[in-house]
Scaffold this motif. Sequence first.
Motif, PDB file in Angstrom:
ATOM      1  N   HIS A   8     -38.854  -4.211  -3.124  1.00  0.00           N
ATOM      2  CA  HIS A   8     -37.583  -3.496  -2.992  1.00  0.00           C
ATOM      3  C   HIS A   8     -36.509  -4.356  -3.686  1.00  0.00           C
ATOM      4  O   HIS A   8     -36.863  -5.095  -4.606  1.00  0.00           O
ATOM      5  CB  HIS A   8     -37.297  -3.183  -1.520  1.00  0.00           C
ATOM      6  N   ASP A  10     -38.161   3.025   1.312  1.00  0.00           N
ATOM      7  CA  ASP A  10     -38.349   2.673  -0.110  1.00  0.00           C
ATOM      8  C   ASP A  10     -38.803   1.230  -0.243  1.00  0.00           C
ATOM      9  O   ASP A  10     -37.989   0.343  -0.390  1.00  0.00           O
ATOM     10  CB  ASP A  10     -37.026   2.914  -0.842  1.00  0.00           C
ATOM     11  N   TYR A  60     -30.598   5.400   1.218  1.00  0.00           N
ATOM     12  CA  TYR A  60     -31.314   5.040  -0.012  1.00  0.00           C
ATOM     13  C   TYR A  60     -30.620   3.862  -0.700  1.00  0.00           C
ATOM     14  O   TYR A  60     -29.422   3.905  -0.943  1.00  0.00           O
ATOM     15  CB  TYR A  60     -31.367   6.251  -0.948  1.00  0.00           C
ATOM     16  N   HIS A  61     -31.380   2.783  -0.967  1.00  0.00           N
ATOM     17  CA  HIS A  61     -30.848   1.569  -1.591  1.00  0.00           C
ATOM     18  C   HIS A  61     -29.611   1.041  -0.861  1.00  0.00           C
ATOM     19  O   HIS A  61     -28.615   0.687  -1.491  1.00  0.00           O
ATOM     20  CB  HIS A  61     -30.572   1.794  -3.080  1.00  0.00           C
ATOM     21  N   GLU A 121     -41.171  -2.490  -9.348  1.00  0.00           N
ATOM     22  CA  GLU A 121     -40.822  -1.083  -9.547  1.00  0.00           C
ATOM     23  C   GLU A 121     -39.311  -0.912  -9.661  1.00  0.00           C
ATOM     24  O   GLU A 121     -38.812  -0.218 -10.551  1.00  0.00           O
ATOM     25  CB  GLU A 121     -41.365  -0.237  -8.378  1.00  0.00           C
ATOM     26  N   GLU A 122     -38.603  -1.601  -8.747  1.00  0.00           N
ATOM     27  CA  GLU A 122     -37.137  -1.465  -8.722  1.00  0.00           C
ATOM     28  C   GLU A 122     -36.484  -2.115  -9.946  1.00  0.00           C
ATOM     29  O   GLU A 122     -35.318  -1.906 -10.216  1.00  0.00           O
ATOM     30  CB  GLU A 122     -36.573  -2.081  -7.437  1.00  0.00           C
ATOM     31  N   MET A 131     -38.453   3.740  -5.115  1.00  0.00           N
ATOM     32  CA  MET A 131     -37.854   4.632  -6.098  1.00  0.00           C
ATOM     33  C   MET A 131     -36.839   3.864  -6.911  1.00  0.00           C
ATOM     34  O   MET A 131     -35.978   3.198  -6.377  1.00  0.00           O
ATOM     35  CB  MET A 131     -37.189   5.805  -5.363  1.00  0.00           C
ATOM     36  N   ASN A 132     -36.993   3.971  -8.186  1.00  0.00           N
ATOM     37  CA  ASN A 132     -36.127   3.264  -9.098  1.00  0.00           C
ATOM     38  C   ASN A 132     -34.777   3.955  -9.213  1.00  0.00           C
ATOM     39  O   ASN A 132     -34.693   5.168  -9.202  1.00  0.00           O
ATOM     40  CB  ASN A 132     -36.811   3.214 -10.467  1.00  0.00           C
TER      41      ASN A 132
HETATM   42 ZN   LIG Z   1     -35.946   2.217  -4.835  1.00  0.00          ZN
END
Ligand SMILES: [Zn+2]
Length: 528
Positions: free
Chosen positions: A318, A337, A474-475, A371-372, A1-2
Motif C-alpha cells: 500500500h 486496498d 480510499y487512499h 502496485e501503488e 488500486m493504483n
Molecule cells: Zn491503491
Amino acid sequence: MNARMPLSFLALTTVVACGGPMLQGQEVRPPVSQGDRAATQASTAPARAAATITPEDMQRRIAYLASDELKGRDTPSPGLDAAADYIAKEFARLGLRPAGDDGSYIQRYALQRRALAADQVRFSIGGTAGARTLVAGKDYAAMPGVPARVSGAPVVAVRSLDPNAEALRGRIAVTYLAGAATSRDFFRALQGVRAAGEAAGVAATIVVLDPAVSEQDVARLLELNTETGPLALGELTSPPVFLVRHAAAKAVFAQAGHDLDAVRAATAPTELHGLTVELSAPVRIDRDDRAPNVVAVLPGSDPALRDEYVVFSAHMDHVGVRNMNASGDSIFNGADDNASGTSALLEVAEAFASMETPPARSLVFLAVSGEEKGLLGSRYYSDHPTVPIEKIVANINVDMIGRNAPDSIVVIGQEYSSLGPLVREVAAANPDLGLTVAPDLWPQERFFFRSDHFNFARKDIPALFFFAGVHEDYHQPSDEAEKIDADKAARVARLIFLTAYEIASRPQAPTWTEEGLREVRALTAGGR
Ligand SMILES: [Zn+2]
C-alpha cells in the motif's frame, strides 16, 4: 488500486502523478443479471473447499496485514517485507511449491529512483569549420542514458526512427520531432523515439525540436530530467536522448556543412559525413533498492493439463506512512486496498490446498508489490515469469473487495473473453453466495489500467479483475480493518475460488472473443 495510470502513459523520465477525482462513497448498483442460468451444479468437493473460506478467517488476515505494525506496507519498506514473510510462511504451511528465486517463495526485483546527472551533461560538435559546444538548458536538454558518454560515433539522419533499422546500430541518430514541447502528444512521441532508438541499438539520439520550442521550454525539459524520478524497475538500459532547439541545431549543422532541412527530409538513414560529436548524459542514481513478490504453485492433477496455469494475483503493498489526517493518524493501513485481496488470495490458496484432488491445471498464487507505485511488481513478474508465460491460460486479479454494496461485485474484463460468461454462470449456479456480478460501473475512472491484471492482459492472457469499488476511505489513513465487510469479502473469495476451479478444471482453456482481444491489445499497446 493504483491512484494513477501506468507509467508508460506518462511523460518523460519524470512522471507527474495525475490522480483524478475518486468517487466518494458511491454505492454499487448492479444491473439485473442476464447470465446463463443453465449452469451446472458445483460438485460437492469444490463446495466443501469453498466453505473453508470464512468471514472470520478473512477478518483475521486483513487485521494483521492492515495493522499499524506493518506501517502501510510501502514499496520498499520493512512493513512490506513483513507482509511478504507472512504470505510466504502461509504458502509453506499449505504445502504449496515455492516458485520464486532459487527455490524460495520470494522473487526480488530491482527498483531505482534516478535522474540526469546535470553537472556532467555535455554536447559538442566538431566539423570542417571547428568545434562548437552547446549550452545545456539553453540550446538543448538531455534525458540520461547508457552509455553515459558517446564520442566519435558516426552520425546518421533519418526522418523517423525505425526500431529494426540495422543502419542505426552503434550510430548517433538525428531525427526531428514536431509540436510544442509541453503537450502530452509530444511526450508520448518522445517516449516512442527513445524506445525505437533503444530497439535499434543507437549510441544516442539527437532530437531536433520544432522551431516554435523556446529557450524556456528547453530549460524546463532539462529541469524535468534533473529532478528525481519516480521508483522505476531495474536499471536504465536506454541510450541517452538530446533535445536540441531548432535554431541551435541549424547553426551547428551548417557549420559542419550540412543542411538541417535535408535531415528532415531523410526518409532512409543518411550518414552526415565530417561531423565529430561528443555527448555525455550520465544517470544519477538517487535510490537503489529491491522489493519482493511472493509466488507459489499448486500443481494440477491432470498429467496432460498440469503444465497449464491459472494465475491469481493480488497486491500486498500500500502507500505507507504519510501526512496525518485530522484525527492524528498517519498510517495508511490499506485494509480494503489491498489487505482484502491479499487475504482472499491466501484463503483461495488454502481452499485449493484442502482438496484431495486439485483441479486439472496448475495454480499460481502471486502476491505482488509496487502496485501503488505503478504496477511495478506485476510488470516485473509478467516480464520475468517463473512459469512459462505462454502456458498461463488466465489471470484472476483481486484488488479491494471488502466494502460497498454487500449484494454485488464488479468484475472488470468480462466483455473480452469466455471468462465473462463463466463468472456469471458460476454466480448464478451458487445463489447462496448472494452476489450479483456487475460489469465495470465506472469506465471513466479507467480502472482497467489501474491494477495488476493489466500486465497479464498486455501479454494476451485473458483476465478478470474482481473489484468492489472505491469509497471515502480510499487512499486515506482511515482505510482500516474494522470498516471491512468480512462477510462480503469471504463470499467474493468463494466466488473467485469456484470460478477458478471451473477455469482450471474444464478441458477447454479460456478464449478471447475476437473483438475483445483486439480491444485489449489497443488498450495495452502503450504498456507493451
Ligand atoms: Zn491503491
